[in-house]
Design an enzyme around this catalytic site. Sequence first.
Site, PDB file in Angstrom:
ATOM      1  CE  LYS A  73      11.364  -9.448 -12.086  1.00  0.00           C
ATOM      2  NZ  LYS A  73      10.784  -8.615 -11.053  1.00  0.00           N
ATOM      3  NE  ARG A 182       0.374  17.762 -16.806  1.00  0.00           N
ATOM      4  CZ  ARG A 182       0.511  18.188 -18.070  1.00  0.00           C
ATOM      5  NH1 ARG A 182       1.708  18.140 -18.663  1.00  0.00           N
ATOM      6  NH2 ARG A 182      -0.507  18.667 -18.730  1.00  0.00           N
ATOM      7  N   GLY A 189      10.171   8.173  -9.031  1.00  0.00           N
ATOM      8  CA  GLY A 189      11.561   8.186  -8.591  1.00  0.00           C
ATOM      9  C   GLY A 189      11.892   9.398  -7.750  1.00  0.00           C
ATOM     10  CG  ASP A 192      10.287  15.668 -11.256  1.00  0.00           C
ATOM     11  OD1 ASP A 192      11.472  15.944 -10.992  1.00  0.00           O
ATOM     12  OD2 ASP A 192       9.917  14.540 -11.637  1.00  0.00           O
ATOM     13  CG  ASP A 254      14.494  17.474  -9.031  1.00  0.00           C
ATOM     14  OD1 ASP A 254      15.283  17.512  -8.068  1.00  0.00           O
ATOM     15  OD2 ASP A 254      14.600  16.685  -9.978  1.00  0.00           O
TER      16      ASP A 254
HETATM   17  N1  DCP Z   1      13.922  15.461 -18.447  1.00  0.00           N
HETATM   18  C1  DCP Z   1      14.425  15.373 -19.744  1.00  0.00           C
HETATM   19  N2  DCP Z   1      15.704  14.968 -19.951  1.00  0.00           N
HETATM   20  C2  DCP Z   1      16.499  14.631 -18.918  1.00  0.00           C
HETATM   21  C3  DCP Z   1      16.009  14.710 -17.609  1.00  0.00           C
HETATM   22  C4  DCP Z   1      14.704  15.134 -17.401  1.00  0.00           C
HETATM   23  O1  DCP Z   1      13.703  15.668 -20.699  1.00  0.00           O
HETATM   24  N3  DCP Z   1      17.754  14.237 -19.148  1.00  0.00           N
HETATM   25  C5  DCP Z   1      12.519  15.868 -18.237  1.00  0.00           C
HETATM   26  C6  DCP Z   1      11.603  14.719 -18.599  1.00  0.00           C
HETATM   27  C7  DCP Z   1      11.319  14.090 -17.284  1.00  0.00           C
HETATM   28  C8  DCP Z   1      11.280  15.295 -16.363  1.00  0.00           C
HETATM   29  O2  DCP Z   1      12.273  16.170 -16.873  1.00  0.00           O
HETATM   30  O3  DCP Z   1      10.089  13.400 -17.300  1.00  0.00           O
HETATM   31  C9  DCP Z   1      11.532  14.956 -14.918  1.00  0.00           C
HETATM   32  O4  DCP Z   1      12.758  14.276 -14.792  1.00  0.00           O
HETATM   33  P1  DCP Z   1      12.936  13.032 -13.827  1.00  0.00           P
HETATM   34  O5  DCP Z   1      14.363  12.621 -13.927  1.00  0.00           O
HETATM   35  O6  DCP Z   1      12.431  13.363 -12.480  1.00  0.00           O
HETATM   36  O7  DCP Z   1      12.078  11.861 -14.528  1.00  0.00           O
HETATM   37  P2  DCP Z   1      10.585  11.348 -14.325  1.00  0.00           P
HETATM   38  O8  DCP Z   1       9.843  12.191 -13.347  1.00  0.00           O
HETATM   39  O9  DCP Z   1      10.011  11.234 -15.680  1.00  0.00           O
HETATM   40  O10 DCP Z   1      10.746   9.876 -13.754  1.00  0.00           O
HETATM   41  P3  DCP Z   1      11.039   9.446 -12.230  1.00  0.00           P
HETATM   42  O11 DCP Z   1       9.794   8.844 -11.694  1.00  0.00           O
HETATM   43  O12 DCP Z   1      12.136   8.451 -12.330  1.00  0.00           O
HETATM   44  O13 DCP Z   1      11.456  10.669 -11.480  1.00  0.00           O
HETATM   45 MG    MG Z   2      10.691  12.603 -11.530  1.00  0.00          MG
HETATM   46 MN    MN Z   3      13.317  14.955 -11.160  1.00  0.00          MN
END
Ligand code: DCP
Ligand code: MG
Ligand code: MN
Length: 339
Positions: A73, A182, A189, A192, A254
Amino acid sequence: HKHTGTLNPENPNSRTIQILEEMMQIYDSLKDQWRARSYRIAISTLQSSNDTYISTYEQAISLPGVGDRLAKKIVEIVSTDRLQRLEYAKLNPKDRILKLFHGIYGVGLVQARKFVAAGYTTLEDVKKHATITESQRIGIERYSDFKQRIPREEVAKHGEIVSTALKTVDEKAQSHVMGSYRRGAKDCGDIDIILTKEGAGVEELHEILEKLVEKLFGQKFLMCGLAIARHDDGTKWHGASRLEGEDRPWRRIDFLVVPGEEIGAAFLYFTGNDVFNRSMRLLASKKGMRLNQKGLYKDVMRGKDREKMSEGTLLESKDEKRIFEILGVPYRPPEHRIC
Ligand code: DCP
Ligand code: MG
Ligand code: MN
């Protein structure tokens, strides 16, 4: 209650203390004495560390009376200037329900507001009474699965299953796990994955995706498809996957299909995070360029309302590092791409 944090701005941890105090008061009012007590101890420890700014997990966990949860936190407060748990606790019941509905796969803010306005208060209400799509129905049924974080090791396993199946579809095609994985996150979450093949165009890649998905359904790895969006700038496939075992949670997965020529720009885009992406795009536009998931362009023609008239000239799309170079910013490894 005394707000020592705000009274003593000299203490480098005063902001952390202030937020922890608010959280402590909420636990007090909820009669959660155990948590309130551990917050109280952490606060007084921080109040007495007047000369050290506590900003890392290692520093926080080494403080007397600060355990794993509180250390996390503290890091969250220091790195984001807020505490999600506190913000959630401060929401009124209506906003909590809105947040619940907005968390359903495929439900945007507008539709979530409509559900609230219709008087629904639970996921069951929505499932029973609202008009929803098949994907949204799955989103409700798998709500708690999809909300769980996925341990890094499990993301890697899903990635390996995909890459093994892909090799049997086309031995020259490749898959890469992107997103928070990566960036080195210890949990994610969702999963990808970029699918690509040197020299292949969009049509060939669509075929590869189709065969891959079919194969992975056959292996009982994919559990459902949720959305497919065919664009000229790469096709996105959304679904859910599961490791072997009936009681395993479904995970959101995804796929992004990317022509080999655009792999650098796609890596940059799909690595994120989203805020970092926005800052890179803004930087490009300040320099008269344009960055998207297909490449970096110059001489983008804009009309009088700044609407785009032409894509412009491609500067770079294949090499991720070159995109940083052309933009004139030092390369940032994925682990540091968090804003
Ligand atoms: N992305 C972006 N804008 C958005 C959604 C996605 O630029 N509105 C790009 C950046 C993110 C990537 O796609 O890093 C993958 O999307 P995710 O929603 O899966 O996000 P993350 O992988 O970064 O985080 P999480 O661990 O929550 O999946
Ligand atoms: Mg993601
Ligand atoms: Mn995603």
